[in-house]
Design a protein around this motif. Structure first.
Motif, PDB file in Angstrom:
ATOM      1  N   ARG A 194       1.523  -1.033  -6.386  1.00 50.89           N
ATOM      2  CA  ARG A 194       1.799  -2.470  -6.330  1.00 50.89           C
ATOM      3  C   ARG A 194       2.243  -3.007  -7.684  1.00 50.89           C
ATOM      4  O   ARG A 194       3.192  -3.795  -7.769  1.00 50.89           O
ATOM      5  N   GLU A 195       1.555  -2.587  -8.724  1.00 51.29           N
ATOM      6  CA  GLU A 195       1.908  -3.099 -10.056  1.00 51.29           C
ATOM      7  C   GLU A 195       3.284  -2.595 -10.484  1.00 51.29           C
ATOM      8  O   GLU A 195       4.057  -3.352 -11.092  1.00 51.29           O
ATOM      9  N   TYR A 196       3.589  -1.374 -10.200  1.00 45.67           N
ATOM     10  CA  TYR A 196       4.910  -0.797 -10.493  1.00 45.67           C
ATOM     11  C   TYR A 196       5.983  -1.617  -9.769  1.00 45.67           C
ATOM     12  O   TYR A 196       6.975  -2.059 -10.361  1.00 45.67           O
ATOM     13  N   TRP A 197       5.773  -1.842  -8.473  1.00 46.15           N
ATOM     14  CA  TRP A 197       6.735  -2.595  -7.670  1.00 46.15           C
ATOM     15  C   TRP A 197       6.877  -4.037  -8.174  1.00 46.15           C
ATOM     16  O   TRP A 197       7.992  -4.552  -8.291  1.00 46.15           O
ATOM     17  N   GLU A 198       5.774  -4.688  -8.464  1.00 49.34           N
ATOM     18  CA  GLU A 198       5.830  -6.077  -8.927  1.00 49.34           C
ATOM     19  C   GLU A 198       6.598  -6.191 -10.242  1.00 49.34           C
ATOM     20  O   GLU A 198       7.324  -7.176 -10.463  1.00 49.34           O
ATOM     21  N   ALA A 199       6.471  -5.200 -11.105  1.00 49.72           N
ATOM     22  CA  ALA A 199       7.182  -5.235 -12.381  1.00 49.72           C
ATOM     23  C   ALA A 199       8.680  -5.023 -12.193  1.00 49.72           C
ATOM     24  O   ALA A 199       9.496  -5.573 -12.950  1.00 49.72           O
TER      25      ALA A 199
ATOM     26  N   PRO B 265       1.459  17.700   3.405  1.00 49.20           N
ATOM     27  CA  PRO B 265       1.063  17.906   4.799  1.00 49.20           C
ATOM     28  C   PRO B 265       0.454  16.623   5.365  1.00 49.20           C
ATOM     29  O   PRO B 265       0.072  15.710   4.623  1.00 49.20           O
ATOM     30  N   PRO B 266       0.342  16.527   6.670  1.00 45.01           N
ATOM     31  CA  PRO B 266      -0.353  15.380   7.257  1.00 45.01           C
ATOM     32  C   PRO B 266      -1.793  15.301   6.753  1.00 45.01           C
ATOM     33  O   PRO B 266      -2.422  16.321   6.453  1.00 45.01           O
ATOM     34  N   GLY B 267      -2.303  14.064   6.645  1.00 43.49           N
ATOM     35  CA  GLY B 267      -3.705  13.882   6.292  1.00 43.49           C
ATOM     36  C   GLY B 267      -3.969  13.432   4.881  1.00 43.49           C
ATOM     37  O   GLY B 267      -5.130  13.311   4.470  1.00 43.49           O
ATOM     38  N   LEU B 268      -2.919  13.148   4.093  1.00 45.02           N
ATOM     39  CA  LEU B 268      -3.100  12.607   2.757  1.00 45.02           C
ATOM     40  C   LEU B 268      -3.177  11.082   2.822  1.00 45.02           C
ATOM     41  O   LEU B 268      -2.763  10.453   3.782  1.00 45.02           O
ATOM     42  N   GLN B 269      -3.729  10.499   1.765  1.00 42.60           N
ATOM     43  CA  GLN B 269      -3.735   9.047   1.596  1.00 42.60           C
ATOM     44  C   GLN B 269      -2.399   8.629   0.988  1.00 42.60           C
ATOM     45  O   GLN B 269      -1.970   9.186  -0.026  1.00 42.60           O
ATOM     46  N   TRP B 270      -1.749   7.627   1.609  1.00 41.88           N
ATOM     47  CA  TRP B 270      -0.445   7.168   1.133  1.00 41.88           C
ATOM     48  C   TRP B 270      -0.427   5.648   0.980  1.00 41.88           C
ATOM     49  O   TRP B 270      -0.930   4.933   1.843  1.00 41.88           O
ATOM     50  N   TYR B 271       0.215   5.176  -0.094  1.00 39.68           N
ATOM     51  CA  TYR B 271       0.543   3.754  -0.184  1.00 39.68           C
ATOM     52  C   TYR B 271       1.975   3.641  -0.702  1.00 39.68           C
ATOM     53  O   TYR B 271       2.319   4.222  -1.730  1.00 39.68           O
ATOM     54  N   TRP B 272       2.816   2.900   0.039  1.00 43.24           N
ATOM     55  CA  TRP B 272       4.244   2.830  -0.226  1.00 43.24           C
ATOM     56  C   TRP B 272       4.660   1.429  -0.675  1.00 43.24           C
ATOM     57  O   TRP B 272       4.158   0.433  -0.161  1.00 43.24           O
ATOM     58  N   LYS B 273       5.611   1.361  -1.585  1.00 38.47           N
ATOM     59  CA  LYS B 273       6.318   0.118  -1.912  1.00 38.47           C
ATOM     60  C   LYS B 273       7.768   0.497  -2.199  1.00 38.47           C
ATOM     61  O   LYS B 273       8.043   1.573  -2.745  1.00 38.47           O
ATOM     62  N   ALA B 274       8.707  -0.407  -1.847  1.00 40.93           N
ATOM     63  CA  ALA B 274      10.115  -0.058  -2.008  1.00 40.93           C
ATOM     64  C   ALA B 274      10.974  -1.296  -2.157  1.00 40.93           C
ATOM     65  O   ALA B 274      10.578  -2.403  -1.774  1.00 40.93           O
TER      66      ALA B 274
ATOM     67  N   LYS C 165      -7.997   5.674  -3.006  1.00 41.45           N
ATOM     68  CA  LYS C 165      -7.216   4.665  -2.296  1.00 41.45           C
ATOM     69  C   LYS C 165      -6.897   3.464  -3.170  1.00 41.45           C
ATOM     70  O   LYS C 165      -5.734   3.049  -3.275  1.00 41.45           O
ATOM     71  N   ASP C 166      -7.897   2.885  -3.807  1.00 41.71           N
ATOM     72  CA  ASP C 166      -7.663   1.675  -4.609  1.00 41.71           C
ATOM     73  C   ASP C 166      -6.793   1.983  -5.818  1.00 41.71           C
ATOM     74  O   ASP C 166      -5.926   1.181  -6.192  1.00 41.71           O
ATOM     75  N   ARG C 167      -6.988   3.141  -6.419  1.00 44.07           N
ATOM     76  CA  ARG C 167      -6.235   3.486  -7.630  1.00 44.07           C
ATOM     77  C   ARG C 167      -4.752   3.687  -7.329  1.00 44.07           C
ATOM     78  O   ARG C 167      -3.884   3.176  -8.045  1.00 44.07           O
ATOM     79  N   ILE C 168      -4.445   4.413  -6.266  1.00 46.63           N
ATOM     80  CA  ILE C 168      -3.035   4.657  -5.968  1.00 46.63           C
ATOM     81  C   ILE C 168      -2.355   3.387  -5.453  1.00 46.63           C
ATOM     82  O   ILE C 168      -1.173   3.156  -5.706  1.00 46.63           O
ATOM     83  N   THR C 169      -3.099   2.551  -4.747  1.00 42.78           N
ATOM     84  CA  THR C 169      -2.548   1.296  -4.253  1.00 42.78           C
ATOM     85  C   THR C 169      -2.254   0.351  -5.408  1.00 42.78           C
ATOM     86  O   THR C 169      -1.183  -0.272  -5.463  1.00 42.78           O
ATOM     87  N   LYS C 170      -3.170   0.232  -6.331  1.00 40.96           N
ATOM     88  CA  LYS C 170      -2.995  -0.657  -7.490  1.00 40.96           C
ATOM     89  C   LYS C 170      -1.788  -0.235  -8.312  1.00 40.96           C
ATOM     90  O   LYS C 170      -0.956  -1.068  -8.708  1.00 40.96           O
ATOM     91  N   TRP C 171      -1.659   1.052  -8.578  1.00 39.43           N
ATOM     92  CA  TRP C 171      -0.523   1.547  -9.372  1.00 39.43           C
ATOM     93  C   TRP C 171       0.795   1.241  -8.680  1.00 39.43           C
ATOM     94  O   TRP C 171       1.737   0.736  -9.298  1.00 39.43           O
TER      95      TRP C 171
ATOM     96  N   TRP D 187      21.281   1.683  -4.463  1.00 32.73           N
ATOM     97  CA  TRP D 187      20.067   2.480  -4.591  1.00 32.73           C
ATOM     98  C   TRP D 187      18.959   1.893  -3.722  1.00 32.73           C
ATOM     99  O   TRP D 187      18.919   0.686  -3.478  1.00 32.73           O
ATOM    100  N   VAL D 188      18.044   2.742  -3.298  1.00 33.48           N
ATOM    101  CA  VAL D 188      16.763   2.292  -2.780  1.00 33.48           C
ATOM    102  C   VAL D 188      15.686   3.115  -3.480  1.00 33.48           C
ATOM    103  O   VAL D 188      15.798   4.346  -3.576  1.00 33.48           O
ATOM    104  N   GLN D 189      14.695   2.412  -4.001  1.00 37.71           N
ATOM    105  CA  GLN D 189      13.612   3.094  -4.712  1.00 37.71           C
ATOM    106  C   GLN D 189      12.326   2.981  -3.910  1.00 37.71           C
ATOM    107  O   GLN D 189      11.965   1.910  -3.423  1.00 37.71           O
ATOM    108  N   VAL D 190      11.641   4.105  -3.769  1.00 38.06           N
ATOM    109  CA  VAL D 190      10.337   4.111  -3.134  1.00 38.06           C
ATOM    110  C   VAL D 190       9.305   4.589  -4.149  1.00 38.06           C
ATOM    111  O   VAL D 190       9.545   5.546  -4.900  1.00 38.06           O
ATOM    112  N   ILE D 191       8.212   3.878  -4.198  1.00 36.35           N
ATOM    113  CA  ILE D 191       7.084   4.188  -5.073  1.00 36.35           C
ATOM    114  C   ILE D 191       5.928   4.583  -4.175  1.00 36.35           C
ATOM    115  O   ILE D 191       5.520   3.799  -3.304  1.00 36.35           O
TER     116      ILE D 191
END
Length: 469
Positions: free
Chosen positions: A409-414, A324-333, A401-407, A387-391
């Motif tokens: 980013r690190e997933y995407w960078e790898a 639903p609306p109102g969650l914390q989101w951080y995207w990488k793709a 916020k910091d935990r989900i963002t770090k994960w 393919w397009v992958q979204v993390i």
């Protein structure tokens, strides 16, 4: 007037603001108004911006008045359709937001197989209107998504392999330009603008309505099929090789996910990290069981198999309650031409260590119909990618916020070294000019020239911005 940055903003003359408010049929919401805080919210609660005012437009005249007011007063301008964009590009600090959510009508022409859709409609609005006629236009996987943003960015979804992207089914668009003019863009009129709108994002004006081609789709054979995480490597390798050569009627996306701890999911799977494919089959229903028999037998019976006949709108709404609306989101793709064996250990390492139960990783198929269109036919450049992958790091708790963002980013960078280089703009946060250029590749300079023609002062820059040149 020269466009101002947020730090250069000055108090607007009250008489001008009052005149602007009186010129609108819709509501002008200002700081201090009782509904201001609710009106400035977007889908991603990680975005917390404070515009000077929000114009809830109810018709094209309101949009024209709003664009003119922003330009004449040097205001930063954001345009909101559904507010679903991960980067929160439907809102801005210290500027004006054009909110199109009240402009949400959908008119279906069942004989012409088209739908005229106002830009504030959601995918759910479109599905509701078109399904009554046994028709659909391809776009998205969550019905809460706004039609405006997803279309201008490309429009990837469950039906992409069969019917292409949303922009491949866009016949024309009505647009309010930066100078306040109202134009129609299609293959015959303003054809350069029409080319740019199909994948170029919100850089070129405020689209007030879209005309889409419709297709006969009513019931699909679809749903999630899940396996234990210890099979993730085998499932991903098989899925990578299996799907691209299949007929366009069969599609699906691979996912790492945690099973929600609630009914109707079996209690023994609650909170369990699993891998899976969310399938969509649009072929003849009498052939569905035969199509899926070898899939079901590939690794023995899946731990969960909810694949079966369902109305297309049900498929589009499967994830609405979870997100639903109102969650914390951080995207990488990223786009990928292939998923090499060397990348799969990285997928497993991060995909099986999700930081929250709502976080996940999805690998969407863009083979099929979308691949058969030349990459210079529209602004969307990655026609050659499979393919397009979204993390996505997702949590209801701002403390995560910091935990989900770090994960993420690190997933995407790898994984990024294995990618095709660019991303799908609808899956991007604010990532900078070079990332945008990499996304449009050979189409970038053409887009910049069209931007210079239609928006030379870069009024529309709260987006994945392409500066005019």
């Amino acid at each position: 007037m020269t466009l101002q940055t947020a730090t250069e903003m000055r108090e607007l003359p009250e008489a001008d603001v009052q005149a602007f408010a009186q010129s609108l049929r819709g509501q002008l919401i200002r700081r201090g108004d009782p509904d201001y805080d609710e009106a400035r919210k977007v889908y991603n609660a990680m975005i917390d911006k404070h515009p000077l005012m929000i114009a809830r437009c109810v018709d094209v005249a309101d949009v024209i008045e709003s664009v003119n007011f922003a330009r004449e007063h040097g205001l930063l301008l954001a345009v909101r359709s559904g507010g679903h964009n991960g980067a929160g590009l439907g809102v801005c600090d210290d500027g004006l937001v054009i909110d199109l959510s009240e402009m949400n009508s959908v008119r279906v022409d069942p004989e012409a197989l088209t739908a005229r859709v106002e830009a504030g409609a959601t995918l759910g609005d479109v599905d509701h209107a078109t399904h009554a006629f046994g028709l659909a236009t391809p776009s998205g996987t969550v019905s809460l998504t706004g039609i405006g943003g997803i279309t201008l960015g490309g429009g990837l979804g469950h039906l992409t392999r069969r019917f292409g992207l949303a922009i491949d089914n866009l016949l024309e668009a009505d647009v309010v330009l930066a100078d306040g003019r109202f134009v129609t863009a299609n293959a015959q009129q303003n054809s350069d603008l029409f080319w740019a709108l199909r994948g170029g994002g919100g850089n070129f004006g405020v689209v007030t309505s879209f005309l889409f081609r419709l297709h006969p789709v009513s019931t699909v054979y679809a749903g999630p099929m899940l396996w234990d995480a210890d099979k993730a490597g085998d499932v991903l390798r098989w899925f990578r090789d299996f799907l691209p050569p299949q007929p366009d009627d069969l599609s699906g996306f691979f996912a790492f996910l945690k099973v929600p701890p609630a009914e109707p999911f079996p209690e023994e799977l609650h909170n369990k990290t699993m891998c899976g494919v969310i399938w969509t089959y649009t072929g003849p229903m009498e052939q569905a069981d035969a199509t899926f028999a070898p899939i079901r037998a590939q690794f023995g019976p899946p731990a969960l198999d909810w694949v079966g006949p369902m109305p297309l709108p049900v498929l589009q709404q499967l994830f609405d309650a979870l997100y639903p609306p109102g969650l914390q989101w951080y995207w990488k793709a990223d786009f990928f031409n292939d998923i090499p064996d060397e990348a799969i250990p990285t997928e497993i390492e991060y995909g099986t260590k999700l930081p929250t139960f709502l976080s996940g990783s999805h690998i969407y198929a863009i083979s099929g119909a979308a691949n058969r269109i030349p990459k210079d036919t529209t602004a969307w450049s990655y026609r050659d990618a499979k393919w397009v992958q979204v993390i996505v790091g997702v949590s209801p708790d701002p403390a995560d916020k910091d935990r989900i963002t770090k994960w993420a980013r690190e997933y995407w960078e790898a994984l990024h070294p294995y990618s095709a280089g660019g991303s799908y703009i609808n899956f991007m946060m604010e990532e900078g000019a070079e990332r945008i250029r990499a996304t449009y590749r050979d189409n970038y300079d053409r887009l910049a020239a069209i931007k210079a023609k239609y928006d030379p002062a870069n009024l529309f820059r709260v987006n994945q911005n392409i500066p005019p040149r």
